[in-house]
Design a protein around this motif. Structure first.
Motif, short mmCIF file in Angstrom:
data_model
loop_
_atom_site.label_atom_id
_atom_site.label_comp_id
_atom_site.label_asym_id
_atom_site.label_seq_id
_atom_site.Cartn_x
_atom_site.Cartn_y
_atom_site.Cartn_z
N GLN A 224 -28.86 -4.88 5.64
CA GLN A 224 -29.90 -5.80 5.85
C GLN A 224 -29.43 -7.24 6.83
O GLN A 224 -30.41 -7.77 7.20
N LYS A 225 -28.36 -7.30 7.03
CA LYS A 225 -27.72 -8.35 7.85
C LYS A 225 -27.61 -7.80 9.31
O LYS A 225 -28.07 -8.50 10.44
N LEU A 226 -27.10 -6.66 9.32
CA LEU A 226 -26.88 -6.05 10.60
C LEU A 226 -27.89 -5.72 11.51
O LEU A 226 -28.30 -5.66 12.70
N LEU A 227 -29.40 -5.03 10.74
CA LEU A 227 -30.16 -4.35 11.38
C LEU A 227 -31.53 -5.17 11.66
O LEU A 227 -31.75 -5.83 10.53
N ALA A 228 -32.28 -4.90 12.48
CA ALA A 228 -33.80 -5.61 12.35
C ALA A 228 -34.66 -4.92 11.52
O ALA A 228 -35.64 -5.80 11.28
N ASN A 229 -34.48 -3.95 11.31
CA ASN A 229 -35.55 -3.19 10.17
C ASN A 229 -34.65 -3.36 8.95
O ASN A 229 -33.49 -3.75 8.93
N ASP A 230 -35.51 -3.19 8.14
CA ASP A 230 -34.83 -3.32 6.59
C ASP A 230 -34.92 -2.40 5.76
O ASP A 230 -35.60 -1.43 5.50
N VAL A 231 -33.42 -1.90 5.24
CA VAL A 231 -33.21 -0.75 4.65
C VAL A 231 -33.69 -0.86 3.03
O VAL A 231 -33.66 0.17 2.52
N LEU B 10 -34.13 5.55 8.27
CA LEU B 10 -34.95 4.31 8.96
C LEU B 10 -34.27 4.25 10.24
O LEU B 10 -33.22 4.20 10.83
N TYR B 11 -35.32 4.26 11.28
CA TYR B 11 -34.99 3.92 12.84
C TYR B 11 -35.17 2.21 12.91
O TYR B 11 -35.89 1.66 12.31
N SER B 12 -33.97 1.56 13.70
CA SER B 12 -34.00 0.38 13.66
C SER B 12 -33.21 0.00 15.02
O SER B 12 -32.15 0.88 15.43
N GLY B 13 -33.39 -1.10 15.51
CA GLY B 13 -32.59 -1.80 16.54
C GLY B 13 -31.59 -2.59 16.02
O GLY B 13 -31.83 -3.18 14.67
N MET B 14 -30.34 -2.76 16.55
CA MET B 14 -29.14 -3.48 16.22
C MET B 14 -29.20 -4.63 17.20
O MET B 14 -28.84 -4.17 18.35
N LEU B 15 -29.31 -5.88 16.96
CA LEU B 15 -29.72 -6.89 17.95
C LEU B 15 -28.47 -7.87 18.01
O LEU B 15 -27.78 -7.94 17.00
N ASN B 16 -28.19 -8.37 19.18
CA ASN B 16 -27.19 -9.42 19.30
C ASN B 16 -27.72 -10.69 18.99
O ASN B 16 -29.20 -10.76 18.59
N ASP B 17 -26.97 -11.77 19.01
CA ASP B 17 -27.27 -12.98 18.70
C ASP B 17 -28.42 -13.74 19.54
O ASP B 17 -29.28 -14.59 19.03
N ASN B 18 -28.82 -13.09 20.84
CA ASN B 18 -30.06 -13.42 21.57
C ASN B 18 -31.22 -12.61 21.39
O ASN B 18 -32.03 -12.63 22.13
N PHE C 132 -31.21 -11.41 9.56
CA PHE C 132 -30.38 -10.35 10.12
C PHE C 132 -30.20 -11.21 11.60
O PHE C 132 -30.82 -12.00 12.02
N ILE C 133 -29.06 -10.53 12.16
CA ILE C 133 -28.93 -11.13 13.35
C ILE C 133 -29.84 -10.83 14.45
O ILE C 133 -30.40 -9.83 14.78
N GLY C 134 -29.81 -12.00 15.23
CA GLY C 134 -30.88 -12.12 16.29
C GLY C 134 -32.24 -12.41 15.89
O GLY C 134 -33.20 -12.71 16.85
N ARG C 135 -32.37 -12.75 14.58
CA ARG C 135 -33.73 -13.03 14.13
C ARG C 135 -34.42 -14.24 14.88
O ARG C 135 -35.50 -14.35 15.32
N GLU C 136 -33.69 -15.40 14.95
CA GLU C 136 -33.81 -16.66 15.14
C GLU C 136 -34.26 -16.73 16.63
O GLU C 136 -35.31 -17.24 17.14
N ALA C 137 -33.43 -16.10 17.27
CA ALA C 137 -33.75 -16.12 18.92
C ALA C 137 -34.64 -15.09 19.33
O ALA C 137 -35.48 -15.59 20.20
#
Length: 389
Positions: free
Chosen positions: A71-78, A88-96, A277-282
Motif C-alpha cells: 500500500q506504500k509502494l504502489l499507486a493502486n491499492d491492494v 491488481l495492475y498498478s504503477g509504481m511511482l517515484n517521489d515525483n 503511497f510514494i509519489g502521491r503528493e507530487a
C-alpha cells in the motif's frame, strides 16, 4: 568496451527447435518471430498462440507487513484484492509521481501476508532497488524467483486448447475469472508451492492465461502446447497485438518522467482515501499545476487512413483552425502497421483539451509534409473486434 551476453530463458532450446529468429530484448535472447510475424499475430486474434515471457521478474512477498508495504509502494491499492488469487495492475511511482514501472500483484493467501509481483525485465534492477528501499520500514521478506519460467497462452481458443493439453487443469481454468490466478502446484507431480501458477491475464487484448512454471518443466510444456496446435509467437506479434489493444510498453509509452495521467493509467490511481503511497503528493500537485497552466497531456490512439506508417517519436500537430487555441503539439510514443485493421496505428501523448474525435497532423517523413491522422479512444481492437466506428 565489452558487451554482456544476452541471457537465455528456459525455453531457449524450444525456440530454436521451432525455428525462432532470436534477438536481444532487454538483455534476453528471445524470438522476434518463427517465420511470419503476421501469421503469429493472426493466430492469436483468431485461434491460439503462445509467448515466452520468462524475462519478466517474479518476486514473492511474505511477512506481517506485506499488505502495508504494498500500500506504500504502489499507486493502486491492494486492499481491492478481496480474495486469494485476485490480481491488481498498478504503477509504481517515484517521489515525483513518474512511473518507475507498471506491474501486476497477486494475493496469494487468506491472511494477506503473501503476495506475488510480476514486473518488467528492462526495469529489474531499479524495481528491486525500490522494493528493497521501501521494505526497510516494514516487516516483509522479498524473494526473487529466477528459477520460474513464464509463458502466455492467448487467443479466443487458448483456454479450450490448454484444457485439452492439461485435462487436470480444466476445473481450475473453468473457474478463473479475468484478472484472477490460482496456484496449481498441488495438481502437478513433484511440484513445490508456487512452482505452477495460472492467471487469466495477458498483453494481447484477447482471452487467455499466463502460466508460471518451474524452469525444469519449460521445454516439455512448450512441446505439449505445440502438440495441441497452440502456435509459438514472437516479440514482433506481441508488440502489434499489445498496440492494437492499447496497452503500454514501458520505456516507450511511459517512464519515470511521465505521470499516470499522461499515459492512460489514471484509472489505476487509488486516491479516494488518505493512503500515503510514494509519489502521491507530487502527482496531485503536478496535475493541478498542469491544469492551471493548460499544459496537461493525455494518451490517445491515432489512426492513419492513408498510406504510410506511424512511428515512435513523430511529432503530432494540432492545427489552430481545429481548436480555439494556438497550435499545439504532441508525440507518438508507439507506432506500427496493424495486421488486424490493415492500416497504421499509434499510441500518442497529446494536449488534454484536444477532442477525442479530432483530426490532427503528423509529418511522416520528416520533410514538413503533414498528413491527417484521426484521434480515437483506445483500444483499437479487443477480442478480435474493431472498437471504433
Amino acid at each position: 568496451m565489452t558487451t554482456s551476453t544476452p541471457k537465455r530463458t528456459p525455453f531457449y532450446s524450444a525456440h530454436l527447435e521451432a525455428n525462432g529468429k532470436m534477438v536481444d530484448f532487454s538483455g534476453w535472447e528471445l524470438p522476434i518471430n518463427y517465420g511470419s510475424q503476421i501469421e503469429e499475430h493472426e493466430a492469436v486474434r483468431s485461434d491460439a498462440g503462445m509467448f515466452d515471457v520468462s524475462h519478466m521478474v517474479v518476486t514473492d512477498i511474505q511477512g506481517a507487513d506485506a499488505k502495508a508495504w504494498l500500500q506504500k509502494l504502489l499507486a493502486n491499492d491492494v486492499a481491492k484484492l478481496k480474495s486469494v488469487g485476485k490480481a491488481l495492475y498498478s504503477g509504481m511511482l517515484n517521489d515525483n509521481g513518474g512511473v518507475i514501472d507498471d506491474l501486476i500483484v497477486y494475493r496469494m493467501n487468506e491472511a494477506e501476508t503473501e503476495y506475488r509481483i510480476v514486473s518488467n525485465a528492462a526495469t529489474r534492477d531499479k524495481d528491486l532497488a525500490q522494493f528493497s528501499k521501501v521494505a526497510d520500514d516494514f516487516e516483509v521478506t522479498l524473494t526473487e524467483r529466477p528459477e520460474l519460467a513464464m509463458i502466455a497462452v492467448q487467443g479466443p481458443n487458448a483456454i479450450a486448447k490448454l484444457k485439452e493439453a492439461k485435462p487436470n487443469w480444466a476445473e481450475t481454468l473453468d473457474g478463473l475469472k479475468p484478472f484472477v490466478g490460482a496456484d496449481i502446484s498441488q495438481i502437478e507431480a513433484n511440484a513445490d508451492k508456487g512452482d505452477w501458477f495460472v492467471a487469466r491475464t495477458g498483453y494481447t487484448g484477447e482471452d487467455g492465461v499466463e502460466v508460471i512454471l518451474h524452469e525444469d518443466n519449460a521445454c516439455e510444456f512448450f512441446a505439449l502446447l505445440q502438440q495441441h496446435d497452440i502456435k509459438p509467437a514472437g516479440l514482433g506479434a506481441r508488440d502489434t497485438l499489445r498496440m492494437e489493444a492499447g496497452m503500454n510498453l514501458y520505456g516507450h509509452d511511459m517512464d519515470e518522467t511521465i505521470s499516470p495521467y499522461e499515459c492512460g493509467m489514471a484509472w489505476t490511481l487509488a486516491l479516494k482515501d488518505d493512503r500515503d503511497f510514494i509519489g502521491r503528493e507530487a502527482l496531485i500537485e503536478k496535475r493541478q499545476q498542469a491544469k492551471e497552466a493548460g499544459t496537461a497531456m493525455k494518451q490517445v490512439g491515432l489512426l492513419l487512413e492513408s498510406r504510410g506508417v506511424l512511428r515512435e517519436g513523430m511529432e503530432v500537430i494540432i492545427n489552430a483552425e481545429n481548436q480555439d487555441t494556438e497550435s499545439q503539439s504532441g508525440i507518438i510514443t508507439s507506432g506500427t502497421f496493424s495486421p488486424t485493421l490493415k492500416q497504421s496505428i499509434a499510441i500518442a501523448r497529446i494536449p488534454a483539451d484536444v477532442s477525442d474525435e479530432a483530426i490532427v497532423q503528423v509529418d511522416l517523413r520528416g520533410k514538413g509534409k503533414f498528413v491527417e491522422v484521426r484521434v480515437i479512444k483506445l483500444p483499437f481492437v479487443r477480442n478480435g473486434q474493431k472498437q471504433f466506428a
